[in-house]
Design a protein around this motif. Sequence first.
Motif, PDB file in Angstrom:
ATOM      1  N   ASN A 248      24.278  42.955  34.905  1.00  0.00           N
ATOM      2  CA  ASN A 248      23.907  41.549  34.744  1.00  0.00           C
ATOM      3  C   ASN A 248      23.949  40.804  36.078  1.00  0.00           C
ATOM      4  N   ILE A 249      22.952  41.048  36.922  1.00  0.00           N
ATOM      5  CA  ILE A 249      22.856  40.363  38.209  1.00  0.00           C
ATOM      6  C   ILE A 249      21.447  39.812  38.398  1.00  0.00           C
ATOM      7  N   ILE A 250      21.334  38.877  39.327  1.00  0.00           N
ATOM      8  CA  ILE A 250      20.041  38.348  39.776  1.00  0.00           C
ATOM      9  C   ILE A 250      19.957  38.610  41.271  1.00  0.00           C
ATOM     10  N   VAL A 251      18.856  39.185  41.725  1.00  0.00           N
ATOM     11  CA  VAL A 251      18.628  39.400  43.154  1.00  0.00           C
ATOM     12  C   VAL A 251      17.444  38.542  43.571  1.00  0.00           C
ATOM     13  N   ALA A 252      17.653  37.686  44.568  1.00  0.00           N
ATOM     14  CA  ALA A 252      16.577  36.827  45.071  1.00  0.00           C
ATOM     15  C   ALA A 252      16.088  37.344  46.412  1.00  0.00           C
ATOM     16  N   ARG A 253      14.786  37.371  46.584  1.00  0.00           N
ATOM     17  CA  ARG A 253      14.159  37.781  47.835  1.00  0.00           C
ATOM     18  C   ARG A 253      13.169  36.708  48.284  1.00  0.00           C
ATOM     19  N   THR A 254      12.966  36.607  49.586  1.00  0.00           N
ATOM     20  CA  THR A 254      11.994  35.660  50.129  1.00  0.00           C
ATOM     21  C   THR A 254      11.181  36.325  51.225  1.00  0.00           C
ATOM     22  N   PHE A 255       9.945  35.872  51.384  1.00  0.00           N
ATOM     23  CA  PHE A 255       9.088  36.316  52.486  1.00  0.00           C
ATOM     24  C   PHE A 255       9.214  35.374  53.689  1.00  0.00           C
TER      25      PHE A 255
ATOM     26  N   ARG B 129      31.569  45.393  38.100  1.00  0.00           N
ATOM     27  CA  ARG B 129      32.789  44.941  37.452  1.00  0.00           C
ATOM     28  C   ARG B 129      32.685  43.480  36.982  1.00  0.00           C
ATOM     29  N   ILE B 130      32.243  42.611  37.874  1.00  0.00           N
ATOM     30  CA  ILE B 130      32.217  41.175  37.579  1.00  0.00           C
ATOM     31  C   ILE B 130      31.114  40.822  36.590  1.00  0.00           C
ATOM     32  N   SER B 131      30.014  41.558  36.610  1.00  0.00           N
ATOM     33  CA  SER B 131      28.891  41.245  35.722  1.00  0.00           C
ATOM     34  C   SER B 131      29.240  41.429  34.250  1.00  0.00           C
ATOM     35  N   LYS B 132      30.346  42.099  33.970  1.00  0.00           N
ATOM     36  CA  LYS B 132      30.804  42.226  32.584  1.00  0.00           C
ATOM     37  C   LYS B 132      31.443  40.923  32.104  1.00  0.00           C
ATOM     38  N   LYS B 133      31.829  40.069  33.067  1.00  0.00           N
ATOM     39  CA  LYS B 133      32.451  38.784  32.741  1.00  0.00           C
ATOM     40  C   LYS B 133      31.465  37.629  32.870  1.00  0.00           C
ATOM     41  N   THR B 134      30.611  37.692  33.906  1.00  0.00           N
ATOM     42  CA  THR B 134      29.686  36.595  34.181  1.00  0.00           C
ATOM     43  C   THR B 134      28.538  37.107  35.039  1.00  0.00           C
ATOM     44  N   THR B 135      27.512  36.299  35.214  1.00  0.00           N
ATOM     45  CA  THR B 135      26.343  36.695  36.010  1.00  0.00           C
ATOM     46  C   THR B 135      26.652  36.617  37.500  1.00  0.00           C
ATOM     47  N   VAL B 136      26.150  37.594  38.256  1.00  0.00           N
ATOM     48  CA  VAL B 136      26.296  37.601  39.708  1.00  0.00           C
ATOM     49  C   VAL B 136      24.914  37.406  40.327  1.00  0.00           C
ATOM     50  N   PHE B 137      24.803  36.448  41.233  1.00  0.00           N
ATOM     51  CA  PHE B 137      23.541  36.137  41.924  1.00  0.00           C
ATOM     52  C   PHE B 137      23.669  36.610  43.369  1.00  0.00           C
ATOM     53  N   ILE B 138      22.794  37.534  43.768  1.00  0.00           N
ATOM     54  CA  ILE B 138      22.794  38.064  45.130  1.00  0.00           C
ATOM     55  C   ILE B 138      21.564  37.546  45.860  1.00  0.00           C
ATOM     56  N   ASP B 139      21.781  36.728  46.870  1.00  0.00           N
ATOM     57  CA  ASP B 139      20.697  36.181  47.680  1.00  0.00           C
ATOM     58  C   ASP B 139      20.483  37.108  48.877  1.00  0.00           C
ATOM     59  N   GLU B 140      19.376  37.836  48.874  1.00  0.00           N
ATOM     60  CA  GLU B 140      19.103  38.832  49.913  1.00  0.00           C
ATOM     61  C   GLU B 140      18.002  38.369  50.868  1.00  0.00           C
ATOM     62  N   ALA B 141      18.023  37.090  51.222  1.00  0.00           N
ATOM     63  CA  ALA B 141      16.986  36.539  52.093  1.00  0.00           C
ATOM     64  C   ALA B 141      16.866  37.291  53.414  1.00  0.00           C
ATOM     65  N   TYR B 142      18.001  37.767  53.946  1.00  0.00           N
ATOM     66  CA  TYR B 142      18.006  38.372  55.282  1.00  0.00           C
ATOM     67  C   TYR B 142      18.190  39.884  55.260  1.00  0.00           C
ATOM     68  N   ILE B 143      18.058  40.502  54.114  1.00  0.00           N
ATOM     69  CA  ILE B 143      18.377  41.924  54.013  1.00  0.00           C
ATOM     70  C   ILE B 143      17.426  42.807  54.818  1.00  0.00           C
ATOM     71  N   ASP B 144      16.206  42.335  55.048  1.00  0.00           N
ATOM     72  CA  ASP B 144      15.247  43.139  55.815  1.00  0.00           C
ATOM     73  C   ASP B 144      15.655  43.315  57.269  1.00  0.00           C
TER      74      ASP B 144
ATOM     75  N   VAL C 125      28.488  33.765  39.839  1.00  0.00           N
ATOM     76  CA  VAL C 125      29.067  34.021  41.159  1.00  0.00           C
ATOM     77  C   VAL C 125      27.898  34.163  42.123  1.00  0.00           C
ATOM     78  N   TYR C 126      27.849  33.293  43.126  1.00  0.00           N
ATOM     79  CA  TYR C 126      26.744  33.306  44.096  1.00  0.00           C
ATOM     80  C   TYR C 126      27.192  33.978  45.395  1.00  0.00           C
ATOM     81  N   ILE C 127      26.427  34.987  45.812  1.00  0.00           N
ATOM     82  CA  ILE C 127      26.725  35.738  47.028  1.00  0.00           C
ATOM     83  C   ILE C 127      25.479  35.792  47.896  1.00  0.00           C
ATOM     84  N   CYS C 128      25.622  35.374  49.141  1.00  0.00           N
ATOM     85  CA  CYS C 128      24.531  35.471  50.116  1.00  0.00           C
ATOM     86  C   CYS C 128      24.848  36.650  51.034  1.00  0.00           C
ATOM     87  N   ASN C 129      24.048  37.704  50.955  1.00  0.00           N
ATOM     88  CA  ASN C 129      24.319  38.914  51.726  1.00  0.00           C
ATOM     89  C   ASN C 129      23.029  39.492  52.312  1.00  0.00           C
ATOM     90  N   PRO C 130      22.920  39.501  53.654  1.00  0.00           N
ATOM     91  CA  PRO C 130      23.840  38.997  54.669  1.00  0.00           C
ATOM     92  C   PRO C 130      24.073  37.493  54.525  1.00  0.00           C
TER      93      PRO C 130
END
Length: 383
Positions: free
Chosen positions: A237-244, A203-218, A179-184
């Motif tokens: 079971n999640i992946i959090v991506a960050r970018t500079f 809840r969802i990570s018990k079923k499948t991987t959740v990917f959180i794209d936090e490019a704009y969180i700063d 499950v891919y989520i871009c937040n913001p």
Amino acid sequence: MNRRSWLKKSSLLAGAAAFAPSVLNHVTATPARKIAAGMPSDFEMARNVPGVLKARLFANENPFGPSEKAKQAIIESLATSCRYSINEETVFKEKIQAHEGLKDNTIMLSAGSSGILLGAASYYSSNGGTIVTATPSYDDLTGHVEAFGGKCIKVPLTADYRLDLDAMEKAIDPSTKLVYICNPNNPTATYTDTNKLKDFCRRISKKTTVFIDEAYIDYMPDPKGSTMISLINEGVNIIVARTFSKLYGFAGLRVGYAIAQPETIKLLEHYTYNDFSLSSPAINAAIAAYQDAPYMADVLDKTNKSKQYLYKVLEAEGYEYIPSGTNFVLFPIQMDGERFTQELMKRSVAVRFWKFNNKNWCRVSIGRMDEMEAFAQAFKEIS
């Protein structure tokens, strides 16, 4: 294991045989990114804009540049840039780990977050895997799903243009691998309630991987309190991506990282080819700039002033907009989106357009004040 060793030994890895076709396709060629018909990507925009613009407002960049500490670190690192940045990668990971309170082996570095997104698309789409996402949303990961043999289910946003987590959960089935989520969210600039998103991830990570794209969180009011990174230490079971590439002003320097469970990091490393992908100047600049509070506060202040100016321009012309929690603003326009952007381009102003909900939309990246003034003048001429 370095890239060459992996390419030689990948067939011996446990489970590699099931994914070998996907991996080999990734090695030989990157699949074309699929985007909505008629809508150019940021990179297509970049290829078609003049070399000099009055206002470059199409790529959500930080126009104020990297911090002075980052610039100095780049200069000082040039003398030793003939060496691989082995020690620097360790130092950078340790800084991130200390700031976020992370356990060992939970961080993977990358040249920006694009490689992480592509690697995740390659792995989780393999063998017909399904990826659930929102629409409209950032499509660097989801735009490659079909090319890797997977299926993408896109769930519309809520009436107030936020992620519909309930509907996304209902879209999950046994074939869902990610499950891919871009937040913001990009392009709407809206963000999801933190507690609701954390509950969703648990809840969802018990079923499948959740990917959180936090490019704009700063750009959010409370980045530390809004991130999903704390869930990693809970074993979620999640992946959090960050970018500079955004607040830090490193779009051209290319620095990013992923945070996940150690076994997930180990898996993704086979799909991202991150060995020494960060240049010595880039990683030294990142070490110097990371959590540079005065610089970050200054960029946020300048961004917010430009954003408030844009709001006033739109209001004066009778346009509504979606309140933004990022460094860009999305608003509905009264002419065809492609024509709108072309008219602005004639006036040396570059922006992006979208089409959804039976409307044409313009996304304006927040620029320097002189760029916002150039946009305002061109906008008034065509609105």
